[in-house]
Design an enzyme around this catalytic site. Sequence first.
Site, PDB file in Angstrom:
ATOM      1  N   HIS A 264       0.831  -1.202   0.000  1.00 31.79           N
ATOM      2  CA  HIS A 264       0.000   0.000   0.000  1.00 31.79           C
ATOM      3  C   HIS A 264       0.872   1.262   0.000  1.00 31.79           C
ATOM      4  O   HIS A 264       0.762   2.116  -0.876  1.00 31.79           O
ATOM      5  CB  HIS A 264      -0.935  -0.014   1.211  1.00 31.79           C
ATOM      6  CG  HIS A 264      -1.850   1.174   1.279  1.00 31.79           C
ATOM      7  ND1 HIS A 264      -3.165   1.132   0.876  1.00 31.79           N
ATOM      8  CD2 HIS A 264      -1.631   2.453   1.692  1.00 31.79           C
ATOM      9  CE1 HIS A 264      -3.713   2.329   1.027  1.00 31.79           C
ATOM     10  NE2 HIS A 264      -2.802   3.150   1.530  1.00 31.79           N
ATOM     11  N   GLU A 265       1.755   1.343   0.983  1.00 28.46           N
ATOM     12  CA  GLU A 265       2.620   2.533   1.065  1.00 28.46           C
ATOM     13  C   GLU A 265       3.574   2.570  -0.136  1.00 28.46           C
ATOM     14  O   GLU A 265       3.931   3.650  -0.611  1.00 28.46           O
ATOM     15  CB  GLU A 265       3.392   2.559   2.385  1.00 28.46           C
ATOM     16  CG  GLU A 265       2.518   2.555   3.648  1.00 28.46           C
ATOM     17  CD  GLU A 265       1.392   3.586   3.648  1.00 28.46           C
ATOM     18  OE1 GLU A 265       1.557   4.651   3.004  1.00 28.46           O
ATOM     19  OE2 GLU A 265       0.331   3.323   4.261  1.00 28.46           O
ATOM     20  N   HIS A 268       1.871   4.373  -2.919  1.00 27.34           N
ATOM     21  CA  HIS A 268       2.001   5.831  -2.745  1.00 27.34           C
ATOM     22  C   HIS A 268       3.417   6.273  -3.145  1.00 27.34           C
ATOM     23  O   HIS A 268       3.613   7.304  -3.785  1.00 27.34           O
ATOM     24  CB  HIS A 268       1.791   6.221  -1.274  1.00 27.34           C
ATOM     25  CG  HIS A 268       0.358   6.180  -0.814  1.00 27.34           C
ATOM     26  ND1 HIS A 268      -0.625   6.943  -1.390  1.00 27.34           N
ATOM     27  CD2 HIS A 268      -0.252   5.496   0.198  1.00 27.34           C
ATOM     28  CE1 HIS A 268      -1.786   6.720  -0.757  1.00 27.34           C
ATOM     29  NE2 HIS A 268      -1.586   5.843   0.206  1.00 27.34           N
ATOM     30  N   GLU A 294      -4.595   7.605  -3.375  1.00 25.77           N
ATOM     31  CA  GLU A 294      -5.135   6.358  -2.835  1.00 25.77           C
ATOM     32  C   GLU A 294      -5.406   5.355  -3.958  1.00 25.77           C
ATOM     33  O   GLU A 294      -5.334   4.141  -3.741  1.00 25.77           O
ATOM     34  CB  GLU A 294      -6.400   6.668  -2.022  1.00 25.77           C
ATOM     35  CG  GLU A 294      -6.780   5.603  -1.016  1.00 25.77           C
ATOM     36  CD  GLU A 294      -5.773   5.367   0.107  1.00 25.77           C
ATOM     37  OE1 GLU A 294      -4.806   6.161   0.251  1.00 25.77           O
ATOM     38  OE2 GLU A 294      -5.922   4.371   0.832  1.00 25.77           O
TER      39      GLU A 294
END
Length: 500
Positions: A264-265, A268, A294
């Site tokens: 997830h990170e 980003h 997101e």
Amino acid sequence: MDKLQELETLLAEVADLAKAEAVLGWDQQTFMPPGGAPARALQSSLLSRLLHEKFTSERVGHLIDDLSAEMADLPYADDTAALLRVLKRDYAKALRLPAAFVGELSHASGLATTAWAQARAANDWHAFEPHLARMLELKQRQAEYIGYTTRQYDALLDDYEPDMPTSQVAKIFDAVRQELVPLVQAIQAETQRVDDAVLHRTYDGAKQWALAHDALRAIGYDFERGRMDHAPHPFCISFSNHDVRVTNRVLPNLFSSCLYSALHEGGHALYEQGSPDKFERTALSGGASLGVHESQSRLWENLVGRSRAFWEFFFPKFKKTFRKNAADMDAEKMYRAVNKAQPSFIRVEADEVTYSLHIMLRFEAENLLLENKLRVSELPTWWDEAMSSYLGITPPDVARGALQDVHWSMGLYGYFPTYSLGTFFSAQLFEQARKELGDLDAQFARGDFQTLRAWLQTKIYQHGRKFTLNELALQITGEPLQTRSYLAYLKKKYSELYGL
Ligand code: ZN
């Protein structure tokens, strides 16, 4: 010096101050000892004041106005036209908030955040109630200062998702909710079909960390321009496009946490590392909005990381690292385990299917509160009823109900919808990528994520903040944000997983 050069020089210093403040914030959440807090608060607030003063100076305003007039004929997609468009928006908003109000807001949110942490630990709504009421009143005032056409919420949402009207969000959410609620009910009736016991075995922390590194490297995160450190909450932060960091945490009895937080990170971070050099130290560097950001994190976490093809690639690594825990598993069983869906009380622990229902509930609550249609004292009861009608469960206490999120105490109203908007957009993008890039599953299964990443670089990363979410959606897929792709993806995947 010509005017554009003068403006760029002034704003480069604003950008440097913002990044310096980011470094202090990152340190605070990773390595700073607790004793450092009071001095750090002073240092950070000085930087943010200097930044605000520098950015809102009259000279900056004049330069933006003059240049906007002189360059009015530039095409919409031109870099300078986009820079001036973004600056005009940022500058007008920064000016509309009186300095005294900004101070008041930051003071009240400091108190509210501390009160929230204590109230949540003590499971005590009444201790938090006056702070929430105060923050709400301040956010109502902020919306009045900023201005809006139809609803106060528009003014607040715009901070996180520029040019996205509340009415569009409400319409999208209503339509999606009608599809999600029955899907959740159908899954619940078949809940025993997916077994995730493997995730709850005991996993060595250092080995989990090493696997998270492997996953980040595989998707193309550049460790020469980034690093991963421990923090209580996973996040991604950029000090420049050549220094984009992620944080993570290890839970010994929940294998999925560290791996999927990394993806997830990492999503980003790929976006920030892909921001072009030419935008560095300007208002165009970084991501378009929270929703677009997101969409990138969810894309790598869920559409890639929770795919069958990803586990075909990743299972041998998992097995090599955790021989004992993997002994009775295979790629297919791991794929099923990481996709178990079930209603739960806590948003941050929710799966792909139920997650957006948590968001819709918060979006409704925020609107009712702002429009004085719901009193702060009535929120916990309202919350429990909404949880029951959306997810079929009732929180056992307020800590697992209306008190669970830090956002409202920090003054983040209008922030929640961006999580779901990004999730919907990720599916829309992914569907387009499938059309343009051939057999993505075959690529993932052999560990090739470069083709997808290069596509995102061209379609999203290279534009920095030039375009809004709806503009990007239109350019890339031929239509504004839609939820058809997201619903089709969920229904196909979960019908198969749960035999619906
Ligand atoms: Zn995120």
